[in-house]
Design a protein around this motif. Structure first.
Motif, PDB file in Angstrom:
ATOM      1  N   LEU A  44       1.284  -1.900  -5.053  1.00 27.28           N
ATOM      2  CA  LEU A  44       0.203  -1.221  -4.668  1.00 27.28           C
ATOM      3  C   LEU A  44       0.639  -0.199  -3.672  1.00 27.28           C
ATOM      4  CD1 LEU A  44      -2.455  -3.816  -4.482  1.00 27.28           C
ATOM      5  CD2 LEU A  44      -1.792  -2.401  -6.474  1.00 27.28           C
ATOM      6  N   ALA A  45       1.949   0.003  -3.184  1.00 23.86           N
ATOM      7  CA  ALA A  45       2.165   0.536  -2.249  1.00 23.86           C
ATOM      8  C   ALA A  45       2.201   2.218  -2.424  1.00 23.86           C
ATOM      9  CB  ALA A  45       3.635   0.330  -1.590  1.00 23.86           C
ATOM     10  N   VAL A  62      -4.452  -2.977   8.481  1.00 28.33           N
ATOM     11  CA  VAL A  62      -3.734  -4.035   7.789  1.00 28.33           C
ATOM     12  C   VAL A  62      -3.407  -3.591   6.269  1.00 28.33           C
ATOM     13  CG1 VAL A  62      -4.836  -5.726   9.222  1.00 28.33           C
ATOM     14  CG2 VAL A  62      -6.036  -5.106   6.863  1.00 28.33           C
ATOM     15  N   GLY A  63      -3.935  -2.458   5.577  1.00 28.02           N
ATOM     16  CA  GLY A  63      -3.554  -2.082   4.258  1.00 28.02           C
ATOM     17  C   GLY A  63      -4.755  -2.659   3.443  1.00 28.02           C
ATOM     18  N   LEU A  64      -4.551  -2.121   2.256  1.00 31.97           N
ATOM     19  CA  LEU A  64      -5.665  -2.277   1.120  1.00 31.97           C
ATOM     20  C   LEU A  64      -5.822  -3.569   0.966  1.00 31.97           C
ATOM     21  CD1 LEU A  64      -7.440  -1.182  -0.908  1.00 31.97           C
ATOM     22  CD2 LEU A  64      -5.882  -1.057  -2.330  1.00 31.97           C
ATOM     23  N   VAL A  65      -4.910  -4.453   0.484  1.00 31.45           N
ATOM     24  CA  VAL A  65      -5.310  -5.784  -0.126  1.00 31.45           C
ATOM     25  C   VAL A  65      -5.798  -6.661   1.033  1.00 31.45           C
ATOM     26  CG1 VAL A  65      -4.098  -7.899  -1.063  1.00 31.45           C
ATOM     27  CG2 VAL A  65      -3.630  -5.775  -1.973  1.00 31.45           C
ATOM     28  N   GLU A  66      -5.060  -6.714   2.259  1.00 31.35           N
ATOM     29  CA  GLU A  66      -5.653  -7.462   3.239  1.00 31.35           C
ATOM     30  C   GLU A  66      -6.984  -7.147   3.779  1.00 31.35           C
ATOM     31  OE1 GLU A  66      -4.046  -9.443   7.605  1.00 31.35           O
ATOM     32  OE2 GLU A  66      -2.778  -8.464   6.297  1.00 31.35           O
ATOM     33  N   ALA A  67      -7.188  -5.729   3.858  1.00 27.77           N
ATOM     34  CA  ALA A  67      -8.679  -5.414   4.312  1.00 27.77           C
ATOM     35  C   ALA A  67      -9.603  -5.856   3.352  1.00 27.77           C
ATOM     36  CB  ALA A  67      -8.490  -3.740   3.995  1.00 27.77           C
ATOM     37  N   ILE A  68      -9.405  -5.746   1.799  1.00 33.38           N
ATOM     38  CA  ILE A  68     -10.219  -6.430   0.904  1.00 33.38           C
ATOM     39  C   ILE A  68     -10.522  -7.869   1.281  1.00 33.38           C
ATOM     40  CG2 ILE A  68     -10.691  -6.843  -1.415  1.00 33.38           C
ATOM     41  CD1 ILE A  68      -9.775  -4.062  -1.924  1.00 33.38           C
TER      42      ILE A  68
END
Length: 225
Positions: A121-122, A87-93
């Motif tokens: 952030l990409a 899911v990528g960085l922000v959604e993972a956090i």
């Protein structure tokens, strides 16, 4: 403290590659187990009065356990955290924050965690994403276990400037850092956070919040790694 010394001794005997693997395992499994421990306490609180909700929570914890097992397997193969790939960085956090706050609140200690992300952030390299994810998860784990906080904010900000920096903060309203009673570098998790950031040329600090609580700050140069 005895456990930390034992881990340090093992890491020292394992050589650089072994020490890195031990750090990765600590950072992957520790936050996951912290959340699951709170979740099991919440399930125990529910089981006598709402068996259906307890069953749903236990099913969720089973999924989280499988996710932690997958992360351990990926680490031994040199892979990235499963959540980042999915899911990528922000959604993972955000997913980790929602899960942890839900488990802590369900165990009887209300906790709200808010994640705020700004900027592009990409552009972050994979090493910076992995370090950011691990640092935030470890900071949240420490907060949940030690701070007695009611609220916490995770701030992730790319300043957008040429040759700029990624700024990451985890700020809570808990009891604060025990500066007079303990060395702030003594914990395995704290040393791991600091090492992750400095290895990428960044800066890391932990300090008292204003007016209360604790503030963990990590700054990464864009393009690091």
């Amino acid at each position: 403290m005895r456990r930390n010394k034992a881990v340090s001794a093992v890491a020292g005997d394992a050589g650089p590659d072994g020490a890195r693997l031990l750090r990765e395992l600590h950072d992957a499994v520790g936050p996951a187990l912290t959340g699951m421990a709170f979740g099991l306490r919440a399930a125990r609180n529910l089981i006598g009065r709402d068996a259906e909700s307890a069953a749903r929570l236990l099913a969720q914890l089973e999924e989280e356990l499988h996710g932690a097992i997958c992360d351990v397997r990926r680490l031994t193969d040199g892979g990235t955290p499963n959540a980042l790939d999915q899911v990528g960085l922000v959604e993972a956090i955000e997913r980790h924050a929602v899960s942890l706050s839900g488990h802590v609140s369900g165990s009887g200690s209300p906790l709200r965690i808010e994640v705020r992300a700004r900027g592009d952030l990409a552009v972050l390299t994979l090493p910076v994403q992995v370090a950011t994810y691990r640092v935030v998860c470890e900071a949240l784990s420490n907060m949940a276990r030690h701070s007695r906080a009611r609220s916490c904010v995770v701030l992730i900000h790319n300043d957008g400037e040429l040759g700029g920096e990624l700024n990451v903060e985890v700020v809570d309203d808990g009891v604060g850092v025990p500066w007079r009673d303990a060395d702030p570098w003594c914990g395995v998790g704290l040393r791991s956070m600091r090492t992750r950031v400095t290895e990428l040329g960044g800066r890391w600090s932990i300090e008292p919040g204003v007016p209360v609580g604790t503030r963990v700050v990590a700054t990464f140069p864009l393009g690091a790694g």
